[in-house]
Every structure is written in structure tokens, then in C-alpha cells.
Motif scaffolding. Structure first.
Motif, PDB file in Angstrom:
ATOM      1  N   TYR A 138       0.846  -1.192   0.000  1.00 16.51           N
ATOM      2  CA  TYR A 138       0.000   0.000   0.000  1.00 16.51           C
ATOM      3  C   TYR A 138       0.876   1.234   0.000  1.00 16.51           C
ATOM      4  CZ  TYR A 138      -3.938  -2.909   1.488  1.00 16.51           C
ATOM      5  OH  TYR A 138      -4.926  -3.865   1.565  1.00 16.51           O
ATOM      6  N   ILE A 139       0.450   2.241  -0.745  1.00 16.59           N
ATOM      7  CA  ILE A 139       1.113   3.543  -0.758  1.00 16.59           C
ATOM      8  C   ILE A 139       0.092   4.550  -0.254  1.00 16.59           C
ATOM      9  CG2 ILE A 139       2.197   5.312  -2.199  1.00 16.59           C
ATOM     10  CD1 ILE A 139       2.840   2.897  -4.158  1.00 16.59           C
ATOM     11  N   PHE A 140       0.433   5.215   0.842  1.00 16.60           N
ATOM     12  CA  PHE A 140      -0.458   6.209   1.440  1.00 16.60           C
ATOM     13  C   PHE A 140       0.186   7.580   1.338  1.00 16.60           C
ATOM     14  CE2 PHE A 140      -1.530   2.282   3.845  1.00 16.60           C
ATOM     15  CZ  PHE A 140      -2.793   2.111   3.299  1.00 16.60           C
ATOM     16  N   THR A 141      -0.485   8.458   0.604  1.00 21.70           N
ATOM     17  CA  THR A 141       0.031   9.802   0.416  1.00 21.70           C
ATOM     18  C   THR A 141      -0.617  10.760   1.413  1.00 21.70           C
ATOM     19  OG1 THR A 141      -1.634  10.458  -1.228  1.00 21.70           O
ATOM     20  CG2 THR A 141       0.363   9.334  -2.051  1.00 21.70           C
ATOM     21  N   MET A 142       0.039  11.897   1.592  1.00 17.58           N
ATOM     22  CA  MET A 142      -0.480  12.897   2.521  1.00 17.58           C
ATOM     23  C   MET A 142      -1.486  13.832   1.857  1.00 17.58           C
ATOM     24  SD  MET A 142       0.949  12.090   5.379  1.00 17.58           S
ATOM     25  CE  MET A 142       1.341  10.377   5.058  1.00 17.58           C
ATOM     26  N   THR A 143      -1.441  13.919   0.504  1.00 18.94           N
ATOM     27  CA  THR A 143      -2.374  14.794  -0.210  1.00 18.94           C
ATOM     28  C   THR A 143      -2.808  14.162  -1.530  1.00 18.94           C
ATOM     29  OG1 THR A 143      -0.716  15.975  -1.526  1.00 18.94           O
ATOM     30  CG2 THR A 143      -1.185  16.870   0.690  1.00 18.94           C
ATOM     31  N   GLU A 144      -3.883  14.706  -2.073  1.00 15.42           N
ATOM     32  CA  GLU A 144      -4.340  14.313  -3.406  1.00 15.42           C
ATOM     33  C   GLU A 144      -3.261  14.645  -4.439  1.00 15.42           C
ATOM     34  OE1 GLU A 144      -6.873  12.801  -4.806  1.00 15.42           O
ATOM     35  OE2 GLU A 144      -8.279  12.629  -3.170  1.00 15.42           O
ATOM     36  N   GLY A 145      -2.546  15.759  -4.237  1.00 16.21           N
ATOM     37  CA  GLY A 145      -1.481  16.143  -5.154  1.00 16.21           C
ATOM     38  C   GLY A 145      -0.385  15.098  -5.230  1.00 16.21           C
ATOM     39  N   HIS A 146       0.032  14.586  -4.084  1.00 16.82           N
ATOM     40  CA  HIS A 146       1.048  13.527  -4.066  1.00 16.82           C
ATOM     41  C   HIS A 146       0.546  12.290  -4.805  1.00 16.82           C
ATOM     42  CE1 HIS A 146       2.189  15.508  -0.029  1.00 16.82           C
ATOM     43  NE2 HIS A 146       3.015  15.961  -0.958  1.00 16.82           N
ATOM     44  N   LYS A 147      -0.693  11.938  -4.541  1.00 16.69           N
ATOM     45  CA  LYS A 147      -1.286  10.767  -5.202  1.00 16.69           C
ATOM     46  C   LYS A 147      -1.291  10.966  -6.719  1.00 16.69           C
ATOM     47  CE  LYS A 147      -5.632   8.202  -5.522  1.00 16.69           C
ATOM     48  NZ  LYS A 147      -7.023   8.115  -5.045  1.00 16.69           N
TER      49      LYS A 147
END
Length: 147
Positions: A77-86
Motif C-alpha cells: 500500500y502507498i499512502f500519500t499525505m495529499t491528493e497532489g502527491h497521489k
């Protein structure tokens, strides 16, 4: 084995704190790392991030890491801190959409508020607020991962 990768911008504030929080849970069968989409590899975590982690009896020997294909391949799993990172990640690696989420999206399924505030350059209190938000989200994340 579940492999969790937390991703933020520079890998000096949010993602290292998230990594330290999850590591502090000492959960068998879960490995955790962090990286940044624009990180300069080898930097220490920010001073305020380290202070807040120490206040909470967490220590994570940390050096920033630029997100790599090896990290992407490693992660369950990859969990980003923002929609931008995703978006940055999925623009480069569109085939991994099935394992890439904002942290809030995964644990709260919130369609509108999916970003975790960036404390970079802010006062220690802002880092504490971010830490508390991350801590609460990670408690929920652990529950979801155990389902």
C-alpha cells in the motif's frame, strides 16, 4: 507481509512522522517506510518533527528518500499525505492505482477532505497538530489493515 509506504513532498515532516507512528505500534507482519515525491535524499527529519516524535517517546532514525520505482514495487500500500502527491505518483505509475490512496481516503473514505496539512516551516505547535491527526488516522489504518 504487508508493506506500507507513506509519501509526502520532501520526506522530512509528515511521512517520517507517519512512519514513526506506525513503527511504534510494533505490529508483526507490517513493514513500513517513507519517501517524498520531491525529496532530496539523505536529509534529516525536520527539527520540529523530531521534537514532536521525541515528546511522544517515538524515535525514527530517518534520512529522506526520493520516491523510486523500487519503493513502488516494494509497497503493498502507498499512502500519500495529499491528493497532489497521489496524482504525481499515478501520473508516473498509472498501473498502481489499486494500491495508492491518500491516508484519509483509505481510512475515512472522505471524498472532500483528503489532505493532511503540511507543517513545514511552521511552529512546533503546528507539528503537534499534524502529529495528532496522523496518530488518529494510523490507529484507524491499523484496524483496516487487520480486517
Amino acid at each position: 507481509m504487508i508493506r506500507v509506504l507513506f509519501v509526502c513532498t520532501g520526506n522530512t515532516c509528515r511521512s517520517p512522522m507517519a512512519e514513526a507512528i506506525l513503527k511504534s505500534k510494533n505490529i508483526s507482519g507490517i513493514e513500513v517506510r517513507s519517501a517524498g515525491v520531491y525529496a532530496s535524499s539523505g536529509q534529516d527529519a525536520s527539527m520540529n518533527a523530531k521534537r514532536v516524535l521525541e515528546e511522544n517517546d517515538m524515535w525514527n532514525q530517518h534520512r529522506s528518500t526520493l520516491l523510486s520505482k523500487q519503493d513502488i514495487d516494494w509497497a503493498t500500500y502507498i499512502f500519500t499525505m495529499t491528493e497532489g502527491h497521489k496524482s504525481i505518483i499515478l501520473n508516473t505509475f498509472p498501473a498502481i492505482e489499486h494500491k495508492t490512496f491518500t491516508l484519509k481516503e483509505f481510512v475515512q473514505d472522505d471524498k472532500y477532505d483528503r489532505d493532511i496539512m503540511d507543517p513545514f516551516g511552521g511552529p512546533e505547535e503546528l507539528y503537534r497538530e499534524t502529529f495528532m491527526e496522523l496518530h488518529g488516522l494510523i490507529i484507524e489504518l491499523v484496524k483496516r489493515l487487520k480486517e
